[in-house]
Design an enzyme around this catalytic site. Structure first.
Site, PDB file in Angstrom:
ATOM      1  N   ARG A 217       0.805  -1.214   0.000  1.00  0.00           N
ATOM      2  CA  ARG A 217       0.000   0.000   0.000  1.00  0.00           C
ATOM      3  C   ARG A 217       0.843   1.272   0.000  1.00  0.00           C
ATOM      4  NH1 ARG A 217      -2.757  -3.995   1.866  1.00  0.00           N
ATOM      5  NH2 ARG A 217      -0.730  -4.473   2.702  1.00  0.00           N
ATOM      6  N   THR A 218       1.764   1.376   0.962  1.00  0.00           N
ATOM      7  CA  THR A 218       2.484   2.640   1.156  1.00  0.00           C
ATOM      8  C   THR A 218       3.328   2.977  -0.070  1.00  0.00           C
ATOM      9  OG1 THR A 218       2.586   1.997   3.472  1.00  0.00           O
ATOM     10  CG2 THR A 218       3.936   3.867   2.811  1.00  0.00           C
TER      11      THR A 218
ATOM     12  N   LYS B 142      26.030  -5.951  -1.267  1.00  0.00           N
ATOM     13  CA  LYS B 142      27.498  -6.033  -1.395  1.00  0.00           C
ATOM     14  C   LYS B 142      28.184  -5.314  -0.241  1.00  0.00           C
ATOM     15  CE  LYS B 142      26.777  -5.695  -6.367  1.00  0.00           C
ATOM     16  NZ  LYS B 142      26.825  -4.737  -7.482  1.00  0.00           N
TER      17      LYS B 142
ATOM     18  N   ARG C 156      11.189   3.790   3.785  1.00  0.00           N
ATOM     19  CA  ARG C 156      10.735   2.770   4.745  1.00  0.00           C
ATOM     20  C   ARG C 156      11.954   1.945   5.126  1.00  0.00           C
ATOM     21  NH1 ARG C 156       5.618  -1.201   4.671  1.00  0.00           N
ATOM     22  NH2 ARG C 156       4.728   0.780   5.301  1.00  0.00           N
TER      23      ARG C 156
ATOM     24  N   HIS D 136       4.772   5.545  11.731  1.00  0.00           N
ATOM     25  CA  HIS D 136       4.306   5.448  10.344  1.00  0.00           C
ATOM     26  C   HIS D 136       3.338   6.626  10.161  1.00  0.00           C
ATOM     27  CE1 HIS D 136       3.102   3.996   6.549  1.00  0.00           C
ATOM     28  NE2 HIS D 136       2.740   2.760   6.844  1.00  0.00           N
TER      29      HIS D 136
HETATM   30  N1   CP Z   1      -0.370  -0.115   5.883  1.00  0.00           N
HETATM   31  C1   CP Z   1       0.848  -0.369   5.337  1.00  0.00           C
HETATM   32  O1   CP Z   1       1.861   0.232   5.694  1.00  0.00           O
HETATM   33  O2   CP Z   1       0.841  -1.350   4.386  1.00  0.00           O
HETATM   34  P1   CP Z   1       2.138  -1.785   3.543  1.00  0.00           P
HETATM   35  O3   CP Z   1       3.081  -2.467   4.507  1.00  0.00           O
HETATM   36  O4   CP Z   1       1.612  -2.734   2.488  1.00  0.00           O
HETATM   37  O5   CP Z   1       2.747  -0.561   2.963  1.00  0.00           O
END
Ligand code: CP
Length: 312
Positions: A64-65, A92, A114, A142
């Protein structure tokens, strides 16, 4: 589009909800509403970030993100480059900082990251000069998930001041829980966390939330329930006997909602483990706004990208 060009966020990067003021949240939501209108037009693209290049650095899996940020960037006409740790020179032995500095030397203007390590975005922000958006850092924060969750609840319930929001499940390992708590409290909501005692950290009361170990009591109390996944990938020890037992006591199903007998709003940040923390019957019911959350995520991320890019 009538976006107030004078209004500014108080921060240069979005590392966590903890750095945002209530005014920042209101500005992000106002801007989100305007971009949501854009996304409902036949032509869903505006030239706002036409001269910017944004790197999406994903050191941990995401559906999603990652797609949501990429779509948001493309809807704003930015140039986009995607980095995936699995196919990179990290394998590496290259460090995070060397990796990012190499990408930035190719004239990248903004970074979305992320990373599995809590604090990775804060670390990076101390070493590079471009704005960073935290797309989830380990068990820490998040922020854009919390923003889209709060925006989606607000669409249903109006002003969140005084509204009762429950966060149910694996609070201990959840960056979504922490960011949601910080965001909802800043907006004046009452927040309760619910789950087995082993998955609720001791410090949580210090954030001004109530704690419950009874799913039924919590569902009776709240106006909206955000149901979290058990994060088995972050658990090095067993926190409950089995997923089946977890589902029996903390799984949100039709039976418990029938007992509660009220029109609750059900959220889930995804990915869903159907049959564990939520049944399909509930996840696919009219009370669930799970796909609204995903839809709103693009507009929220457009707002954050636009506002950070607009900072002098
Ligand atoms: N909600 C969320 O962060 O989903 P993903 O891990 O798929 O990005």
């Amino acid at each position: 589009m009538p976006i107030d060009k004078e209004a500014q966020l108080s921060t240069k990067s979005l590392l966590g909800i903890k750095d945002l003021t209530k005014q920042d949240l209101k500005l992000i939501f106002q801007t989100t509403e305007q971009f949501k209108e854009v996304l409902n037009r036949p032509i869903k693209k505006v030239p706002s970030l036409r001269d910017l290049t944004i790197a999406n650095l994903f050191f941990e899996n995401s559906t999603r993100t990652r797609i949501s940020f990429e779509l948001a960037e493309k809807r704003l006409s930015a140039d986009v480059v995607n980095f995936s740790a699995a196919s990179s020179s990290l394998k590496k032995g290259e460090t995070l900082l060397d990796t990012v500095n190499n990408i930035l030397s190719m004239k990248v203007d903004m970074v979305v990251m992320r990373h599995p390590a809590p604090g990775a975005c804060v670390f990076l922000s101390n070493h590079i000069n471009v704005p960073i958006i935290n797309a989830g850092d380990g068990t820490h924060e998040h922020p854009t998930q919390a923003l889209l969750d709060a925006f989606s609840i607000q669409e249903k319930l109006g002003d969140l001041a005084g509204k009762k929001i429950a966060i149910i499940g694996d609070i201990l390992h959840s960056r979504v829980a922490l960011s949601n708590i910080l965001c909802l409290k800043k907006l004046g909501a009452e927040v309760e966390v619910c789950g087995p005692p082993t998955l609720i950290p001791n410090y949580i009361s210090s954030l001004g939330v109530s704690v419950s170990y009874s799913l039924e009591n919590t569902l009776n109390w709240c106006d909206a329930a955000n149901i979290l996944r058990i994060q088995l990938e972050r658990q090095s020890t067993r926190y409950f006997p089995s997923l089946r037992e977890y589902a029996t006591y903390y799984g949100v199903n039709k039976q418990v909602l029938t007992k509660v007998n009220k029109d609750l709003i059900i959220l889930h940040p995804g990915p869903i483990n159907r049959g564990v923390e939520i049944t399909s019957e509930v996840a696919d019911s009219p009370n669930a706004i799970i796909l609204d959350q995903v839809e709103n995520g693009v507009a929220v991320r457009m707002a954050v990208l636009y506002l950070l890019a607009s900072k002098p």
